[in-house]
Design a protein around this motif. Structure first.
Motif, mmCIF file in Angstrom:
data_model
loop_
_atom_site.group_PDB
_atom_site.id
_atom_site.type_symbol
_atom_site.label_atom_id
_atom_site.label_comp_id
_atom_site.label_asym_id
_atom_site.label_seq_id
_atom_site.Cartn_x
_atom_site.Cartn_y
_atom_site.Cartn_z
ATOM 1 N N MET A 245 0.884 -1.547 0.354
ATOM 2 C CA MET A 245 0.081 0.194 0.279
ATOM 3 C C MET A 245 0.710 1.781 -0.305
ATOM 4 O O MET A 245 2.012 0.851 -0.036
ATOM 5 C CB MET A 245 -1.346 0.092 1.203
ATOM 6 N N ARG A 246 0.201 2.084 -0.178
ATOM 7 C CA ARG A 246 0.911 3.319 -0.389
ATOM 8 C C ARG A 246 -0.140 4.813 0.302
ATOM 9 O O ARG A 246 -0.951 4.598 0.059
ATOM 10 C CB ARG A 246 1.156 4.112 -2.169
ATOM 11 N N ILE A 247 0.732 5.799 1.090
ATOM 12 C CA ILE A 247 0.469 7.098 1.189
ATOM 13 C C ILE A 247 -0.077 7.907 -0.328
ATOM 14 O O ILE A 247 0.731 8.148 -0.841
ATOM 15 C CB ILE A 247 0.918 7.811 2.088
ATOM 16 N N VAL A 248 -1.271 8.114 -0.768
ATOM 17 C CA VAL A 248 -1.160 9.025 -1.629
ATOM 18 C C VAL A 248 -1.346 10.085 -1.551
ATOM 19 O O VAL A 248 -0.605 11.282 -2.303
ATOM 20 C CB VAL A 248 -2.586 8.716 -2.478
ATOM 21 N N GLU A 249 -1.563 10.338 -0.031
ATOM 22 C CA GLU A 249 -1.504 12.121 0.366
ATOM 23 C C GLU A 249 -0.974 12.054 1.626
ATOM 24 O O GLU A 249 -2.153 11.771 1.982
ATOM 25 C CB GLU A 249 -2.641 12.362 -1.077
ATOM 26 N N LEU B 200 7.651 12.277 5.369
ATOM 27 C CA LEU B 200 7.244 11.350 4.980
ATOM 28 C C LEU B 200 6.308 11.128 3.583
ATOM 29 O O LEU B 200 7.102 10.202 3.121
ATOM 30 C CB LEU B 200 6.368 11.144 5.527
ATOM 31 N N LEU B 201 6.315 11.748 2.601
ATOM 32 C CA LEU B 201 6.203 11.546 1.329
ATOM 33 C C LEU B 201 7.871 11.469 0.294
ATOM 34 O O LEU B 201 7.337 11.427 -0.552
ATOM 35 C CB LEU B 201 5.643 13.321 0.520
ATOM 36 N N GLU B 202 8.773 12.071 1.383
ATOM 37 C CA GLU B 202 10.221 12.123 0.613
ATOM 38 C C GLU B 202 10.918 10.451 0.633
ATOM 39 O O GLU B 202 11.205 9.751 0.773
ATOM 40 C CB GLU B 202 10.964 12.958 1.208
ATOM 41 N N ALA B 203 10.530 10.137 1.952
ATOM 42 C CA ALA B 203 10.831 8.778 2.188
ATOM 43 C C ALA B 203 9.846 7.869 1.099
ATOM 44 O O ALA B 203 9.601 7.698 0.737
ATOM 45 C CB ALA B 203 9.822 8.169 3.445
ATOM 46 N N GLU B 204 10.932 6.235 0.826
ATOM 47 C CA GLU B 204 11.617 5.071 0.004
ATOM 48 C C GLU B 204 9.448 4.642 0.614
ATOM 49 O O GLU B 204 9.456 4.192 1.691
ATOM 50 C CB GLU B 204 12.355 4.381 0.081
ATOM 51 N N PRO B 205 8.420 4.395 -0.317
ATOM 52 C CA PRO B 205 7.391 4.296 0.755
ATOM 53 C C PRO B 205 7.396 2.652 1.112
ATOM 54 O O PRO B 205 6.861 2.810 2.734
ATOM 55 C CB PRO B 205 6.579 4.438 -0.631
ATOM 56 N N ASP B 206 8.172 1.967 0.842
ATOM 57 C CA ASP B 206 8.753 0.658 1.178
ATOM 58 C C ASP B 206 9.050 0.969 2.914
ATOM 59 O O ASP B 206 8.177 0.370 4.233
ATOM 60 C CB ASP B 206 9.221 -0.518 0.447
ATOM 61 N N THR B 207 9.915 2.269 3.552
ATOM 62 C CA THR B 207 10.089 2.175 4.605
ATOM 63 C C THR B 207 9.515 2.248 5.610
ATOM 64 O O THR B 207 9.390 2.782 6.825
ATOM 65 C CB THR B 207 11.707 2.791 4.755
ATOM 66 N N ALA C 171 4.824 -7.465 5.828
ATOM 67 C CA ALA C 171 4.090 -7.996 4.818
ATOM 68 C C ALA C 171 3.881 -6.654 4.258
ATOM 69 O O ALA C 171 3.356 -7.013 2.636
ATOM 70 C CB ALA C 171 2.911 -8.364 5.886
ATOM 71 N N GLY C 172 4.528 -5.400 4.178
ATOM 72 C CA GLY C 172 4.193 -4.564 3.843
ATOM 73 C C GLY C 172 2.542 -4.252 3.274
ATOM 74 O O GLY C 172 2.772 -3.682 1.388
ATOM 75 N N ASP C 173 1.575 -3.950 3.702
ATOM 76 C CA ASP C 173 0.348 -4.545 3.680
ATOM 77 C C ASP C 173 -0.357 -3.042 3.981
ATOM 78 O O ASP C 173 -1.446 -2.926 4.322
ATOM 79 C CB ASP C 173 -0.606 -5.544 3.684
ATOM 80 N N ASN C 174 0.126 -2.121 5.378
ATOM 81 C CA ASN C 174 0.052 -1.840 6.088
ATOM 82 C C ASN C 174 1.027 -0.303 6.543
ATOM 83 O O ASN C 174 2.392 -1.267 6.459
ATOM 84 C CB ASN C 174 -0.689 -1.972 7.492
ATOM 85 N N LEU C 175 0.465 0.602 7.127
ATOM 86 C CA LEU C 175 1.601 1.826 7.592
ATOM 87 C C LEU C 175 2.459 0.709 8.740
ATOM 88 O O LEU C 175 1.544 -0.058 10.146
ATOM 89 C CB LEU C 175 1.267 2.735 8.001
ATOM 90 N N ASP C 176 2.980 1.182 9.105
ATOM 91 C CA ASP C 176 3.803 0.395 10.455
ATOM 92 C C ASP C 176 4.227 1.694 11.668
ATOM 93 O O ASP C 176 4.869 2.597 11.079
ATOM 94 C CB ASP C 176 5.381 -0.340 10.432
ATOM 95 N N ALA C 177 4.039 1.987 12.595
ATOM 96 C CA ALA C 177 3.211 3.200 13.134
ATOM 97 C C ALA C 177 5.205 3.581 13.394
ATOM 98 O O ALA C 177 5.080 4.830 13.471
ATOM 99 C CB ALA C 177 2.175 3.417 14.158
ATOM 100 N N HIS C 178 5.286 2.809 14.174
ATOM 101 C CA HIS C 178 6.820 2.810 15.068
ATOM 102 C C HIS C 178 7.812 3.890 13.630
ATOM 103 O O HIS C 178 8.415 4.165 13.840
ATOM 104 C CB HIS C 178 7.653 1.893 15.287
ATOM 105 N N ARG C 179 7.884 3.089 12.662
ATOM 106 C CA ARG C 179 8.558 3.649 11.429
ATOM 107 C C ARG C 179 8.084 4.882 10.740
ATOM 108 O O ARG C 179 9.321 5.888 10.477
ATOM 109 C CB ARG C 179 8.341 1.895 10.261
ATOM 110 N N VAL C 180 6.673 4.882 10.693
ATOM 111 C CA VAL C 180 6.025 6.429 10.138
ATOM 112 C C VAL C 180 6.842 7.425 11.397
ATOM 113 O O VAL C 180 7.500 8.471 10.806
ATOM 114 C CB VAL C 180 4.983 6.105 9.895
ATOM 115 N N TRP C 181 6.758 6.694 12.987
ATOM 116 C CA TRP C 181 7.286 7.687 13.828
ATOM 117 C C TRP C 181 8.657 8.289 13.474
ATOM 118 O O TRP C 181 8.704 9.180 13.181
ATOM 119 C CB TRP C 181 6.815 7.243 14.800
#
Ligand code: OAA
Ligand code: MG
Length: 392
Positions: free
Chosen positions: A1-5, A70-77, A82-92
């Motif tokens: 999944m990806r953040i679109v905006e 967040l928008l500049e990050a490599e989305p997968d990071t 599993a790559g199917d949802n955001l990971d709150a700790h990684r996002v933070w």
């Protein structure tokens, strides 16, 4: 999944009320939407976030630092394994990248709003209410079905101090609340005592009333009020002096045997640990009100629970400020003491699900995915309007 905006906007939350320290005539908050490419029931999954009242909107920090990271990050990071949802700790970790420790001010508030939207997204993608997700991930599946809540309110009523306050307290009593809170420190001791007595005429037992000085008092005033209210056996005596004056808090603890509460203006786990270490706070009766929606979000609040427990504080002594559904979800899923509510003030953001009553001072949470904002249609409509979002 990806953040679109990621959208943010400044929303007014102004009202004519005042506490001992500020009025709310120009109060604003930041509201956030994280739009994803995940589709549920034909609509993209969108997570919503905002921070609590009392701190102004944080557009500068959000737009110049946290959101671009967040928008500049490599989305997968930003994703879970599993790559199917955001990971709150990684996002933070990503939106806080290159931020020095300490000096926790408005940055913590900006992070609190953004992190709320992240958790709303995660729970919605997982198809679970946030309280259940928290319970499963961090609390061995345990949760509370009934959460203690109390209304923050009891502001000043110029011209009808006592009758206005009494009407408000009658409303809380009728709505099912057990404990209610009122402001002090915005008038002299004599006037405040008359107001307290007036509120108690409605509520009865002192254990049904908490008082909040919003950080106004010096030590002498703090102790004078303490002497005056001690016989009333109130539920708690809140934020008596400057939020960072741990010496004052510790001195108060020496003289006031009733419960104290503070922490809504402590914006980091370290600050709360310092309060515990140096502020004379007593784990058998006092309350810590650190607010995840002002203090770096739920992701950091998980660390706060762990750190305070390590200092001998049962999580049941945590009762966040802020009157939002994020804290209610945390209270249910992580079994902390309860949370504040704002049924009468800070609308449309204050208060909980419209369709769930308060009974005997307790409430429960809806079973729908996310934080539950869809159960506050007026709030959701306001969020969407400010964020110029037309979709679900
Ligand atoms: O700033 C305010 O007036 C709100 C507050 O202290 C609370 O709800 O405890
Ligand atoms: Mg307060």
């Amino acid at each position: 999944m990806r953040i679109v905006e990621i959208r943010d906007a400044v929303a007014p939350i102004a009202s004519p009320i005042r506490n001992a320290f500020i009025d709310f005539s120009k109060m604003t908050i930041s509201v956030i939407a994280i739009v994803t490419d995940v589709i549920r029931e034909g609509e993209p999954v969108i997570g919503y976030g905002f921070h609590s009242n009392g701190r102004y909107a944080q557009q500068g920090i959000l737009r110049s630092r946290l959101i671009p990271r967040l928008l500049e990050a490599e989305p997968d990071t930003l994703l879970n394994d599993a790559g199917d949802n955001l990971d709150a700790h990684r996002v933070w970790a990503r939106f806080m990248h290159n931020e020095k420790p300490g000096g926790h001010g408005d940055r913590a508030v900006a992070a609190g709003a953004l992190d709320m939207a992240v958790w709303d997204v995660i729970a919605k993608i997982e198809g679970k209410p946030l309280w259940r997700l928290l319970s499963e991930r961090y609390n061995d599946g345990r949760y509370d079905e009934q959460i203690m809540v109390y209304p923050g309110g009891g502001y000043y009523y110029p011209g009808k101090e006592i009758s206005g306050l009494q009407d408000e307290m009658r409303g809380y009593d009728a709505a099912g609340y057990q404990v209610a809170k009122m402001k002090i420190g915005g008038a002299d001791l004599e006037t405040d005592l008359a107001r307290i007595t007036g509120a108690l005429e409605v509520l009865g037992d002192g254990q049904r009333l908490a008082v909040d000085a919003n950080g106004k008092f010096d030590l002498d005033t703090a102790l004078a009020y303490a002497r005056a209210i001690e016989p009333l056996n109130l539920f708690w005596y809140e934020e008596v002096g400057d939020p960072l004056d741990y010496a004052l808090q510790a001195e108060l603890a020496e003289h006031y045997p009733g419960a104290m509460a503070t922490g809504e203006n402590l914006f980091s786990t370290q600050d709360v640990c310092n309060l515990i270490r140096f502020g004379g706070m007593r784990a058998d009766r006092d309350w810590i009100q650190a607010d995840p929606a002002l203090a770096y979000g739920l992701t950091e609040y998980l660390n706060l629970i762990e750190a305070t427990e390590a200092l001998g504080w049962p999580r049941r002594r945590l009762m966040p400020h802020g009157g939002h559904q994020l804290a209610l979800s945390i209270a249910a899923g992580l079994q902390i003491g309860g949370t504040e509510s704002y049924p009468a003030v800070f609308q449309p953001y204050g208060g909980f699900a419209d369709d769930i009553p308060i009974v005997g001072g307790y409430t429960s949470l809806p079973d729908s995915p996310g934080i539950g904002m869809e159960h506050k249609p007026k709030m959701l409509a306001a969020l969407r309007e400010h964020l110029e979002l037309e979709v679900g």
